[in-house]
Design a protein around this motif. Structure first.
Motif, PDB file in Angstrom:
ATOM      1  N   LYS A   1     113.505  40.019  76.066  1.00 39.31           N
ATOM      2  CA  LYS A   1     113.657  40.982  74.972  1.00 39.31           C
ATOM      3  C   LYS A   1     113.052  40.459  73.677  1.00 39.31           C
ATOM      4  O   LYS A   1     112.359  41.186  72.952  1.00 39.31           O
ATOM      5  CB  LYS A   1     115.142  41.298  74.767  1.00 39.31           C
ATOM      6  CG  LYS A   1     115.783  42.040  75.925  1.00 39.31           C
ATOM      7  CD  LYS A   1     117.279  42.219  75.674  1.00 39.31           C
ATOM      8  CE  LYS A   1     117.952  42.906  76.840  1.00 39.31           C
ATOM      9  NZ  LYS A   1     119.422  43.049  76.631  1.00 39.31           N
TER      10      LYS A   1
ATOM     11  N   MET B   1     109.196  40.519  73.429  1.00 42.83           N
ATOM     12  CA  MET B   1     108.538  41.802  73.640  1.00 42.83           C
ATOM     13  C   MET B   1     107.319  42.038  72.743  1.00 42.83           C
ATOM     14  O   MET B   1     106.277  42.518  73.226  1.00 42.83           O
ATOM     15  CB  MET B   1     109.544  42.943  73.465  1.00 42.83           C
ATOM     16  CG  MET B   1     109.003  44.295  73.883  1.00 42.83           C
ATOM     17  SD  MET B   1     108.575  44.344  75.650  1.00 42.83           S
ATOM     18  CE  MET B   1     110.236  44.306  76.357  1.00 42.83           C
TER      19      MET B   1
ATOM     20  N   LEU C   1     110.034  46.065  81.661  1.00 47.99           N
ATOM     21  CA  LEU C   1     108.853  45.879  80.828  1.00 47.99           C
ATOM     22  C   LEU C   1     107.957  47.110  80.834  1.00 47.99           C
ATOM     23  O   LEU C   1     107.361  47.465  79.818  1.00 47.99           O
ATOM     24  CB  LEU C   1     108.072  44.652  81.306  1.00 47.99           C
ATOM     25  CG  LEU C   1     108.727  43.291  81.058  1.00 47.99           C
ATOM     26  CD1 LEU C   1     107.898  42.178  81.683  1.00 47.99           C
ATOM     27  CD2 LEU C   1     108.911  43.041  79.570  1.00 47.99           C
TER      28      LEU C   1
ATOM     29  N   HIS D   1     108.434  49.627  78.287  1.00 48.96           N
ATOM     30  CA  HIS D   1     107.933  49.239  76.964  1.00 48.96           C
ATOM     31  C   HIS D   1     106.412  49.148  76.950  1.00 48.96           C
ATOM     32  O   HIS D   1     105.827  48.572  76.031  1.00 48.96           O
ATOM     33  CB  HIS D   1     108.540  47.892  76.547  1.00 48.96           C
ATOM     34  CG  HIS D   1     110.004  47.952  76.293  1.00 48.96           C
ATOM     35  ND1 HIS D   1     110.550  48.182  75.046  1.00 48.96           N
ATOM     36  CD2 HIS D   1     111.056  47.822  77.142  1.00 48.96           C
ATOM     37  CE1 HIS D   1     111.869  48.190  75.133  1.00 48.96           C
ATOM     38  NE2 HIS D   1     112.212  47.973  76.386  1.00 48.96           N
TER      39      HIS D   1
END
Length: 271
Positions: free
Chosen positions: A168, A171, A202, A205
């Protein structure tokens, strides 16, 4: 990672830390916050006769340190003005490790030195900051000239809270990486959070990741991980730091501690 915290020091590793912080700021469009720390001298005498003299010496020491900090700040400001990176200075009284922890509340990442074997004070400071700060630590090898953030990022995965925090926190770098590799060493089997679950997380994102499974064989997990990073051409390893308590890490060792003394690749550590 827009707020990058860096401790200023006159140690041999400061140049590598500074270059790493500058590279990171350019890569992310971030702001560099330089933390200057000053230790509070202890009073040298406690009896009535010596107290005034001791207090006078302490005042003089504080004034001398303030002057040195001002001179250092002026010289560094002149240099950084040519780097094209926004920066500011912050002063704090106390030990560097604790002041970094205190300042981490409004920082996105802390840049520190990746200690070599035998640098016990640096190792202790890195332990303390990784396990207590409210930001991940980017540990830069002492001899590094630059961060190769354009290279692939290796995510060292195991189903722990620390590893999830690292994913996280990393990122912003994963989203800009040329490739992301999720690596597991001797995975325990199917659980709630296998590597495929990380890849799915992932992907939400906008990060496409490749999965790699390796067996340590007769090697240690840390050696296998570093060999895999070299094989994949990784410029950064993102991983959870210190799965055991800090005391147990010192007594028994651990993957994190062995990586700290062996890695020549920058590590992004989260706890």
């Amino acid at each position: 990672m827009k707020s990058i915290l860096l401790h200023c020091g006159d140690d041999a590793h400061f140049e590598a830390r500074l270059q790493g912080a500058l590279d990171l700021a350019r890569f992310t469009g971030g702001h560099l916050e330089l933390l200057q720390t000053r230790r509070v001298p202890a009073f040298l005498g406690a009896d009535a006769a010596g107290f005034a003299g001791s207090a006078s010496m302490v005042v003089q020491l504080i004034e001398d340190e303030a002057k040195l900090a001002e001179d250092s700040r002026k010289a560094l400001s002149e240099r950084l003005a040519k780097e094209g990176v926004p920066f500011s200075f912050t002063e704090a009284m106390g030990e560097p490790g604790q002041t970094l922890v205190d300042r981490s509340l409004l920082s996105d990442v802390i840049v520190m030195t990746l200690p070599s074997e035998g640098e016990r004070e640096l190792l202790h400071s890195l332990h303390a900051v990784v396990t207590h700060a409210d930001a991940p630590v980017l540990a830069v090898p002492g001899g590094a000239h630059r961060l190769e953030l354009e290279k692939p990022v290796l995510v060292a995965w195991k189903p722990t809270a620390e590893a999830a925090h690292a994913v996280k926190r990393a990122m912003p770098l994963l989203q800009k990486a040329s490739r992301v590799d999720i690596v597991t060493i001797d995975p325990p089997g199917v659980g709630d959070f296998p590597p495929l679950a990380v890849a799915s997380y992932l992907s939400r994102h906008g990060v496409k990741a490749e999965l790699h499974e390796r067996s340590a064989g007769g090697q240690s997990t840390s050696d296998t991980l570093l060999a895999t990073a070299q094989e994949l051409g990784s410029g950064l390893v993102a991983m959870g730091g210190y799965g055991r308590s800090r005391a147990m890490e010192f007594l028994l060792g651990g993957v994190t501690r062995r990586l700290l003394s062996a890695s020549r690749i920058p590590l992004l550590l989260a706890h």
